[in-house]
Scaffold this motif. Sequence first.
Motif, short mmCIF file in Angstrom:
data_model
loop_
_atom_site.label_atom_id
_atom_site.label_comp_id
_atom_site.label_asym_id
_atom_site.label_seq_id
_atom_site.Cartn_x
_atom_site.Cartn_y
_atom_site.Cartn_z
N ASN A 2 0.85 -1.18 0.00
CA ASN A 2 0.00 0.00 0.00
C ASN A 2 0.89 1.24 0.00
OD1 ASN A 2 -1.62 2.25 0.85
ND2 ASN A 2 -3.17 0.79 1.54
N VAL A 3 0.95 1.92 -1.15
CA VAL A 3 1.90 3.03 -1.30
C VAL A 3 1.55 4.19 -0.37
CG1 VAL A 3 2.94 4.62 -2.93
CG2 VAL A 3 2.26 2.36 -3.69
N GLN A 4 0.27 4.43 -0.13
CA GLN A 4 -0.10 5.53 0.76
C GLN A 4 0.38 5.26 2.19
OE1 GLN A 4 -1.11 8.38 -0.31
NE2 GLN A 4 -1.26 7.60 -2.40
N ASP A 5 0.33 4.01 2.62
CA ASP A 5 0.87 3.66 3.94
C ASP A 5 2.38 3.82 3.97
OD1 ASP A 5 -1.64 3.11 4.92
OD2 ASP A 5 -1.50 0.93 4.58
N VAL A 6 3.03 3.44 2.87
CA VAL A 6 4.47 3.59 2.79
C VAL A 6 4.86 5.07 2.88
CG1 VAL A 6 6.48 3.34 1.27
CG2 VAL A 6 4.86 1.45 1.52
N ARG A 7 4.15 5.92 2.17
CA ARG A 7 4.47 7.35 2.15
C ARG A 7 4.42 7.96 3.56
NH1 ARG A 7 4.48 10.25 -2.50
NH2 ARG A 7 3.62 12.08 -1.43
N ASP A 293 11.14 -5.86 5.03
CA ASP A 293 9.75 -6.00 5.47
C ASP A 293 8.77 -5.73 4.33
OD1 ASP A 293 10.50 -6.66 8.02
OD2 ASP A 293 10.21 -4.66 8.87
N ILE A 294 9.07 -4.74 3.50
CA ILE A 294 8.20 -4.43 2.36
C ILE A 294 8.37 -5.48 1.26
CG2 ILE A 294 7.79 -2.75 0.51
CD1 ILE A 294 8.41 -0.57 2.57
N GLY A 295 9.61 -5.91 1.03
CA GLY A 295 9.90 -6.93 0.02
C GLY A 295 10.44 -6.31 -1.25
N LEU A 296 11.66 -6.70 -1.63
CA LEU A 296 12.26 -6.15 -2.85
C LEU A 296 11.46 -6.51 -4.09
CD1 LEU A 296 14.89 -4.42 -3.02
CD2 LEU A 296 14.61 -5.61 -0.85
N GLU A 297 10.82 -7.66 -4.08
CA GLU A 297 9.99 -8.04 -5.23
C GLU A 297 8.82 -7.08 -5.39
OE1 GLU A 297 10.75 -9.97 -2.69
OE2 GLU A 297 12.00 -11.61 -3.44
N ASN A 298 8.23 -6.67 -4.27
CA ASN A 298 7.12 -5.71 -4.31
C ASN A 298 7.59 -4.35 -4.78
OD1 ASN A 298 5.28 -7.64 -3.31
ND2 ASN A 298 5.82 -7.15 -1.20
N ILE A 299 8.77 -3.94 -4.32
CA ILE A 299 9.31 -2.64 -4.73
C ILE A 299 9.60 -2.63 -6.22
CG2 ILE A 299 11.30 -1.09 -4.47
CD1 ILE A 299 11.44 -2.04 -1.53
N GLU A 300 10.22 -3.69 -6.71
CA GLU A 300 10.56 -3.77 -8.14
C GLU A 300 9.30 -3.75 -9.00
OE1 GLU A 300 13.31 -6.45 -11.21
OE2 GLU A 300 12.88 -7.19 -9.19
N ALA A 301 8.28 -4.49 -8.59
CA ALA A 301 7.03 -4.53 -9.36
C ALA A 301 6.35 -3.17 -9.36
CB ALA A 301 6.10 -5.59 -8.78
N HIS A 302 6.36 -2.50 -8.22
CA HIS A 302 5.74 -1.17 -8.12
C HIS A 302 6.46 -0.17 -9.02
CE1 HIS A 302 3.91 2.42 -6.45
NE2 HIS A 302 5.13 2.90 -6.20
N GLU A 303 7.79 -0.18 -8.99
CA GLU A 303 8.56 0.76 -9.81
C GLU A 303 8.36 0.49 -11.30
OE1 GLU A 303 12.65 0.95 -8.71
OE2 GLU A 303 12.20 1.32 -6.60
N TYR A 382 7.93 5.04 -2.73
CA TYR A 382 6.95 5.99 -2.21
C TYR A 382 6.30 6.84 -3.30
CZ TYR A 382 11.67 8.05 -1.97
OH TYR A 382 12.97 8.41 -2.23
N ASN A 383 6.64 6.63 -4.56
CA ASN A 383 6.04 7.41 -5.64
C ASN A 383 4.76 6.77 -6.16
OD1 ASN A 383 9.32 8.16 -6.47
ND2 ASN A 383 7.83 9.76 -6.02
N THR A 384 3.90 7.60 -6.71
CA THR A 384 2.58 7.16 -7.17
C THR A 384 2.33 7.63 -8.61
OG1 THR A 384 1.47 9.16 -6.40
CG2 THR A 384 1.70 7.35 -4.81
N GLU A 385 1.29 7.10 -9.20
CA GLU A 385 0.89 7.58 -10.52
C GLU A 385 0.45 9.04 -10.45
OE1 GLU A 385 -2.01 4.91 -12.10
OE2 GLU A 385 -0.55 3.32 -12.54
N GLU A 386 -0.10 9.44 -9.32
CA GLU A 386 -0.47 10.85 -9.14
C GLU A 386 0.77 11.74 -9.19
OE1 GLU A 386 -3.67 8.35 -8.07
OE2 GLU A 386 -1.62 8.34 -7.26
#
Length: 407
Positions: A2-7, A293-303, A382-386
Amino acid sequence: MNVQDVRKMFPILDQEVNGNPLVYLDSAATSQKPTSVIEAVEDYYRRYNSNVHRGVHTLGTLATDGYEGAREKVRAFINAKSTEEIIFTRGTTTAINIVATSYGRENVGPGDEIVITPMEHHSNIIPWQQVARTTGATLKYIPLQKDGTIDIEDVKKTVTSNTKIVAVMQVSNVLGTINPIKEITSIAHKHGAVVVVDGAQSTPHMKVDVRDLDCDFFAFSGHKMCGPTGIGVLYGKRELLNNMEPIEFGGEMIDFVGLQESTWKELPWKFEGGTPIIAGAIGLGAAIDFLSDIGLENIEAHEHKIVQYAISKLSEVDGVTIFGPKERAGLVTFNCDDVHPHDVATVLDAEGVAVRAGHHCAQPLMKWLDVSATARASFYLYNTEEDVDVFVKALIKTKEYFGNVFG
């Protein structure tokens, strides 16, 4: 994820810049720091500030446990065999210079080759230029494809039996190119060469396994992966590090000192002369906990999602040139027709959008691209499409402003 929670974990993001909400798109230069990292560094200074290894008092023991505990976290994070292979440095630049000075100058001579690429950061060019200059070796470059990628066939043609060192970045800080390190390493090893990997732009964003890559040395910085500035890591295979001499001499790295000669501590401490970067290492350990804790796989997919969205939006803007391959890491380097990159960055900043402009410590690559400078937007967890929408809207406004001024 959840990017908003991360931010919410990054206090610096909750502010306005020039009257606009901050949109931070410069993580390739340095990432922002989560509260847990800030608090870990503050806790060290508030509660158990002390030097490490030398003292037997309580604070010294706590500091040593924190410092060496961080080394174990790094070992596990990149899957090194032993903490003996993990050397704390000031950053990627220092780590590469240790290899170039201690290993390169002792193992390279006239007629030998050092192979790098034109996309390298200056930190992975200049040290090898210096080694070549002082040893009489030849510096060679693997050519780039039109999209800024490397073709394995070109690696095979460039690396020869005379090649002693292959030094290459895993991810380009300009193009976002993800280089095939495992395949490059395999080719280099067939010719008896060692491989040095600049992991500054990969380690924060994707899972790194140095044993799977089979590279001989791997360097990265803490400040690009949510850690403090001034701390970095050199990984090296134990058998290579054991045969290398330190390049800094003094306290902490010694075993015995006599009037005429001295001996060194065992690995990794023989490369860590003087009081080490204690708070930095503890902060890096906290950053590793956070990213794990967040997971590098999740970070890579999000980016990947964010950068592809950014490319699609930028492609709709007339007069914008995007550099680099379609499949890339989480950054976009671009130029606007008739607007200098520094002017682009200045106007974007007035809109609260932080991007980087310049040659990005990659002047040979700028020459290859046939530009003097570029602008770069780089993304993180922490970046979003917005954020991308605000950035593109501000870029269109920038183009309109300069079009009205000079049109």
